[in-house]
Design a protein around this motif. Structure first.
Motif, short mmCIF file in Angstrom:
data_model
loop_
_atom_site.label_atom_id
_atom_site.label_comp_id
_atom_site.label_asym_id
_atom_site.label_seq_id
_atom_site.Cartn_x
_atom_site.Cartn_y
_atom_site.Cartn_z
N ALA A 19 0.28 10.17 -5.43
CA ALA A 19 1.15 11.22 -5.06
C ALA A 19 1.60 11.22 -3.36
O ALA A 19 2.75 11.37 -2.97
CB ALA A 19 0.88 12.47 -5.46
N PHE A 20 0.68 10.97 -2.54
CA PHE A 20 0.64 11.42 -1.35
C PHE A 20 1.43 10.23 -0.34
O PHE A 20 2.03 10.44 0.52
CB PHE A 20 -0.70 11.21 -0.42
N VAL A 21 1.72 9.08 -1.24
CA VAL A 21 2.42 8.39 -0.71
C VAL A 21 3.84 7.96 -1.38
O VAL A 21 4.67 7.21 -1.01
CB VAL A 21 1.83 6.71 -0.86
N ASP A 22 4.16 8.92 -2.13
CA ASP A 22 5.37 9.10 -2.88
C ASP A 22 6.35 9.37 -1.58
O ASP A 22 6.33 10.12 -0.89
CB ASP A 22 5.34 10.02 -3.80
N PRO A 23 7.34 8.62 -1.44
CA PRO A 23 8.43 8.80 -0.48
C PRO A 23 8.97 10.08 -0.27
O PRO A 23 9.00 10.67 0.98
CB PRO A 23 9.52 7.61 -0.44
N LEU A 24 9.54 10.48 -1.38
CA LEU A 24 10.04 12.06 -1.38
C LEU A 24 9.04 13.20 -0.93
O LEU A 24 9.55 13.96 -0.07
CB LEU A 24 10.74 12.26 -2.63
N ARG A 25 7.74 13.04 -1.32
CA ARG A 25 6.74 13.98 -1.10
C ARG A 25 6.29 13.80 0.49
O ARG A 25 6.44 14.89 1.30
CB ARG A 25 5.60 13.78 -1.72
N ARG A 26 6.53 12.61 0.94
CA ARG A 26 6.01 12.33 2.37
C ARG A 26 7.09 12.70 3.25
O ARG A 26 6.73 13.40 4.30
CB ARG A 26 5.59 10.70 2.69
N ASP A 27 8.18 12.41 2.81
CA ASP A 27 9.38 12.84 3.72
C ASP A 27 9.46 14.32 3.82
O ASP A 27 9.68 15.05 5.04
CB ASP A 27 10.61 12.41 3.28
N ALA A 28 9.36 15.23 2.91
CA ALA A 28 9.31 16.55 2.75
C ALA A 28 8.25 17.09 3.72
O ALA A 28 8.37 18.15 4.17
CB ALA A 28 9.13 17.14 1.61
N PHE A 29 7.10 16.35 3.57
CA PHE A 29 5.90 17.02 4.29
C PHE A 29 6.23 16.82 5.75
O PHE A 29 5.94 17.74 6.60
CB PHE A 29 4.53 16.34 3.79
N ILE A 30 6.68 15.49 6.18
CA ILE A 30 6.76 15.28 7.58
C ILE A 30 8.12 16.32 8.02
O ILE A 30 8.16 16.62 9.27
CB ILE A 30 7.18 13.81 7.72
N ALA A 31 9.01 16.50 7.28
CA ALA A 31 9.93 17.44 7.85
C ALA A 31 9.41 18.72 8.11
O ALA A 31 9.87 19.54 8.98
CB ALA A 31 11.28 17.34 6.53
N ARG A 32 8.49 19.20 7.05
CA ARG A 32 8.26 20.66 7.46
C ARG A 32 7.14 20.49 8.61
O ARG A 32 7.31 21.58 9.43
CB ARG A 32 7.32 21.06 6.24
N TRP A 33 6.42 19.44 8.64
CA TRP A 33 5.34 19.29 9.76
C TRP A 33 6.43 19.60 11.23
O TRP A 33 6.11 20.17 12.20
CB TRP A 33 4.80 17.98 9.75
N ASN A 34 7.40 18.63 11.30
CA ASN A 34 8.34 18.51 12.35
C ASN A 34 8.99 20.12 12.64
O ASN A 34 9.05 20.59 13.73
CB ASN A 34 9.39 17.84 12.26
N ARG A 35 9.21 20.86 11.61
CA ARG A 35 10.10 22.10 11.78
C ARG A 35 8.59 23.12 12.38
O ARG A 35 9.04 23.98 13.26
CB ARG A 35 10.32 22.71 10.42
N GLU A 36 7.68 23.06 11.85
CA GLU A 36 6.46 24.08 12.32
C GLU A 36 6.03 23.76 13.66
O GLU A 36 5.89 24.66 14.39
CB GLU A 36 5.20 24.04 11.42
N ILE A 37 5.81 22.41 14.03
CA ILE A 37 5.36 22.15 15.22
C ILE A 37 6.17 21.87 16.23
O ILE A 37 5.78 22.12 17.49
CB ILE A 37 4.20 20.58 14.95
N ARG A 38 7.42 21.69 16.32
CA ARG A 38 8.61 21.64 17.02
C ARG A 38 8.25 20.72 18.13
O ARG A 38 8.42 21.15 19.40
CB ARG A 38 8.84 23.30 17.65
N ILE A 39 7.68 19.54 17.97
CA ILE A 39 7.22 18.48 19.03
C ILE A 39 7.96 17.42 18.48
O ILE A 39 7.95 16.71 17.42
CB ILE A 39 5.91 18.33 19.28
N LEU A 40 8.84 16.70 19.44
CA LEU A 40 9.40 15.50 19.34
C LEU A 40 8.39 14.34 19.63
O LEU A 40 8.04 14.33 20.80
CB LEU A 40 10.75 15.39 20.19
N GLU A 41 8.29 13.50 18.77
CA GLU A 41 7.30 12.18 19.10
C GLU A 41 7.73 11.38 19.66
O GLU A 41 9.12 11.09 19.45
CB GLU A 41 6.61 11.86 17.72
N PRO A 42 7.16 10.48 20.46
CA PRO A 42 7.90 9.37 21.21
C PRO A 42 8.22 8.16 20.16
O PRO A 42 7.41 8.22 19.09
CB PRO A 42 6.67 8.83 22.00
#
Length: 345
Positions: free
Chosen positions: A322-345
């Motif tokens: 389940a962890f490598v399911d693209p939809l789940r991974r995209d949703a997790f990374i999207a929330r991570w980016n919202r919470e952490i508010r850091i633009l990665e290089p």
């Protein structure tokens, strides 16, 4: 006739003096997300036990190992990685072949899947901090304590905290997914990391280098095996197994379906899973042996005795997919980016 006999004898003597050609060794190609200096004692012991095999050990990142396992031609013989969902996905896609041996049959059921992929280490996930931190504040011993420090000492810790990038590290992504499963305050911690301008790295080695150089004061979710070995030569660093709960990651290994040298691959896997290999892991590396009857400073049982019920191993089963399911991974990374508010290089 006598002259002919002498000529033959002279020719025979010349042949004896000629250098004997070395017997060709069987190659063994291993693609691994496992630092060679950490596992070197096991590799050296395998080479001594199997001088007929020429070991070609290639140390890469987790995502590189996954890509090479799928695309490399010819395929590697053995694939090793700490990115457990990616390994399970490779096996589920049919890229592994079963290992039928006494070692594989005796291997604990909770640390293998279908006799095709095997978790052969038992590594705690840790927090690492510099002694310098302890001069200014009480070092964090739990996830909640780290969260508190990030909020109350934000100015002092700004830019001095590091952890994995979940988008650039398979093992980092896996660990954060597990944190979210066990901690109801996980996303609060991510937001606090972002507010402290956390630095995101691709590897535990990069975090340890930053910690030992003074760039960072605190590292979150590092691989305990690397951190424990590193701290032996960097006394300014303290390794802390979290006291509220500690994740445990297992390196997973399998023989590639298209291995060019399957016999050599089976020899390596049997050595890795056998008593001799596991004793080396327990006594000469910080990778922690899985076998319950192996004795040494680094064993799963000893870690359980020290941490008790707060130890949470990541299970080797189909739930990892389940962890490598693209939809789940995209949703997790999207929330991570919202919470952490850091633009990665």
């Amino acid at each position: 006739m006598t002259r002919l006999r002498h000529a033959r004898r002279f020719t025979f003597m010349l042949l004896l003096l000629l250098p004997t050609p070395a017997l060709a060794k069987t190659p063994l190609v291993i693609e691994a997300a496992l630092d060679r200096p950490v596992v070197e004692p096991l590799l050296e012991a395998f080479t001594r036990a199997h001088p007929e095999i020429e070991l070609d050990y290639r140390d890469r990142s987790t995502l590189e190992v996954d890509r090479h396992a799928r695309q490399m031609q010819p395929a590697p013989d053995v694939v090793i990685s700490s990115a457990m969902p990616w390994q399970m996905n490779l096996v589920n896609d049919g890229l592994a072949q079963p290992l039928e041996s006494d070692e594989s049959r005796r291997w604990p059921a909770w640390a293998k899947w279908r006799n095709e992929v095997f978790g052969f280490t038992f590594e705690p996930i840790v927090t690492v901090y510099r002694l310098e931190l302890a001069r200014h504040m009480l070092p964090p011993t739990t996830h909640a304590a780290l969260h508190r420090l990030l909020i109350t000492r934000q100015d002092m810790l700004r830019g001095k905290v590091t952890t994995y990038s979940p988008s650039r590290s398979g093992v980092g992504y896996t660990l954060f997914q597990q944190d979210a499963r066990y901690s109801p305050r996980f996303w609060d911690l991510v937001a606090a990391l972002g507010a402290a301008e956390v630095e995101l790295e691709e590897s535990t080695r990069a975090m340890l280098e930053g910690l030992s150089g003074g760039k960072y004061w605190v590292g979150y979710n590092l691989l305990g095996s690397y951190a424990m070995q590193w701290a032996q030569t960097h006394p300014q660093l303290i390794v802390q197994v979290p006291q509220d709960y500690a994740l445990v990651m297992m390196r997973m290994a399998f023989i590639h379906r298209d291995a060019s040298h399957p016999g050599a691959a089976r020899s390596f896997m049997n050595f890795l899973l056998g008593v001799d290999g596991q004793r080396l892991l327990a006594g000469s590396t910080p990778l922690f042996s899985v076998l319950p009857d192996v004795v040494g400073p680094y064993t799963a049982q000893r870690l359980r005795d020290q941490v008790g019920e707060r130890l949470y191993p990541i299970p080797i089963n189909a739930s990892l997919l389940a962890f490598v399911d693209p939809l789940r991974r995209d949703a997790f990374i999207a929330r991570w980016n919202r919470e952490i508010r850091i633009l990665e290089p």
